[in-house]
Scaffold this active site. Sequence first.
Site, PDB file in Angstrom:
ATOM      1  N   CYS A 154      -5.700   4.572  -3.918  1.00 47.41           N
ATOM      2  CA  CYS A 154      -5.679   3.181  -3.704  1.00 47.41           C
ATOM      3  C   CYS A 154      -7.129   2.377  -4.060  1.00 47.41           C
ATOM      4  O   CYS A 154      -6.964   1.467  -4.852  1.00 47.41           O
ATOM      5  CB  CYS A 154      -5.589   2.752  -2.265  1.00 47.41           C
ATOM      6  N   HIS A 171     -10.783  -2.057   1.629  1.00 46.54           N
ATOM      7  CA  HIS A 171     -11.030  -0.650   0.984  1.00 46.54           C
ATOM      8  C   HIS A 171     -11.905  -0.384  -0.137  1.00 46.54           C
ATOM      9  O   HIS A 171     -11.570   0.182  -0.954  1.00 46.54           O
ATOM     10  CB  HIS A 171      -9.851   0.089   1.099  1.00 46.54           C
ATOM     11  N   ASP A 178       0.810  -1.054   0.158  1.00 47.40           N
ATOM     12  CA  ASP A 178       0.105  -0.060   0.035  1.00 47.40           C
ATOM     13  C   ASP A 178       0.885   1.367  -0.025  1.00 47.40           C
ATOM     14  O   ASP A 178       1.556   1.366   0.915  1.00 47.40           O
ATOM     15  CB  ASP A 178      -0.829  -0.053   1.172  1.00 47.40           C
ATOM     16  N   ASP A 179       0.682   2.104  -1.213  1.00 46.89           N
ATOM     17  CA  ASP A 179       1.626   3.251  -1.176  1.00 46.89           C
ATOM     18  C   ASP A 179       2.990   3.379  -1.181  1.00 46.89           C
ATOM     19  O   ASP A 179       3.733   4.097  -0.916  1.00 46.89           O
ATOM     20  CB  ASP A 179       1.327   4.131   0.192  1.00 46.89           C
ATOM     21  N   ASP A 190      -0.245  -0.258  -5.001  1.00 44.71           N
ATOM     22  CA  ASP A 190      -1.618   0.242  -5.630  1.00 44.71           C
ATOM     23  C   ASP A 190      -1.584   1.737  -5.897  1.00 44.71           C
ATOM     24  O   ASP A 190      -2.585   2.132  -6.719  1.00 44.71           O
ATOM     25  CB  ASP A 190      -2.616  -0.105  -4.361  1.00 44.71           C
ATOM     26  N   ASN A 191      -0.681   2.278  -5.649  1.00 42.00           N
ATOM     27  CA  ASN A 191      -0.429   3.560  -6.444  1.00 42.00           C
ATOM     28  C   ASN A 191       1.159   4.240  -6.085  1.00 42.00           C
ATOM     29  O   ASN A 191       1.957   3.259  -5.414  1.00 42.00           O
ATOM     30  CB  ASN A 191      -1.226   4.528  -5.979  1.00 42.00           C
TER      31      ASN A 191
END
Length: 535
Positions: free
Chosen positions: A85, A158, A45-46, A317-318
Amino acid sequence: MDFKTYARNVVLLCGLLPLTALASSAFTQDSSAHQRPNILFILADDLGYHDLSCMGSVYYETPNIDRIAREGMMFSNGYAACQVCSPSRASIMTGKFPARHGITDYIGAKSGKDWRTLNRFTKLLPAEYAHKLPAAYTTLPEALKEAGYKTFFAGKWHLGGKGSWPEDHGFDVNIGGWEHGSPKGGHFSPYENPNLEDGPEGEELSMRLAQETARFLKENNPEQTGQPVFAYLSFYAVHSPIQTTQEKWKKYRNKAANRGIAPKGYEMGHFLPIRQVQDNPIYAGLVESMDEAVGVVLDALDELGLAGNTIVVFTSDNGGVSAGDAFSTSNLPLRGGKGYQFEGGLREPYFIKAPGMTHGGARCDVPVTGTDFYPTLLELANAPLRPDAHTDGVSLIPLLRGGTLTERPLIWHYPHYGNQGGEPSSIIREGDWKLIHYYEDGHEELYNVRTDLEEQHDVAGNHPGRVSELHTRLFDYLNAVGARYPTADPTYDEEQEKTYLKKIVDTRLPQLEQQRKEYLSEDFDPGNGWWGSGG
């Protein structure tokens, strides 16, 4: 050698081989290929494009994730489907671009007139968007279940509230997945998560999720059950709040000091300051903890005798958070970061290890994206493709065999203002060309991302024909799938926005520079027992 130069030379790291080196290699399935392979999908994540040792970082240490790149294929032009995300995660699940599935912002973001309550004073009101993964879609885990797989999810979801949790979209087991996009209780127990029991005080969240994944593999060992498994390990790391132990903080604080601490860490962007250096010791410790957790699961595959017949995917995710949130990392030489329309917001670590298909350390430069995982994994699993489901994805099997793909456009649609400073825009990349359409004033930028990776030279004025062609292709797609667009805010006041932005420059920028110095000071203490980690 400075970080920017080092990152440019990433192709020399980890023993990565150019794709051309594979052209003469014969790809054959190994002796276990008649069996359905197991699948381990790891989603960070991130995590930014340059947040791994094997991707060019000289600060973060990630030997376990590097191993996946070293043993599989690294896609140097691997992209998330969105710069934030929830849309990216939905695209992995559905094989559809965000404009098609409708989740175009992180779920929970304000849109329409509600946006005004944040007092950002922007020209546009962000578009409305879907707030949960549509139940009508056949997701990747549902397709794999139909193909005989036992499915497992651990970590961040999420993609909707209760009724739209992992177990509602094809996962047999859900540990820790719910509507929250950040770890509500932080990265150390207690977690405040209804789908994850608290561990002992100080237990680290990434390690706990890895241990749960390893336990699932052991209890459902396909060598014993005969049923293949799809394990989806979706870390909450390295999303804010960034937290680590005192021991890891000290290690990376000293590493930064030994390298030489830059006098300044930020440059002002359009809306927010943007981090220019990788020297945050708290974030570095969090990255290392996630890497250690990845090692636990890889070791479990080895110990259980599953590694030889298990596909391993690693991605994010990003882009890395260079502005907004915890202002954690720098993505240079890529421009921007999470939330941005530039390469720093979209380009990701993207590794696939497929037994019998890839040579260790292979490197592929063909642009690929998050929607491609769905058809790729189905084909690797010897399951039928579902072109009506994974509409915007293509199987990457030809690339994994050392071949090529027919050139196709990749499309991003983000009709929102990012919390990190990104602007409402839509993007198309085809070949080396990338067109960005901005909704505030309708202007467009054109970059050749092969020769101008940093996106410093807008050449739209030099190539009007190319701009027109890409614009038409972009909006033909968006209109065909019913994309939603932002609208002008009739209450917009230019002076209010100028006042807001001046405050960011006068107040927030100095605060961030001071915080950076505090994190790097020898006597730094967060004053909370190191987030309950036990030090």
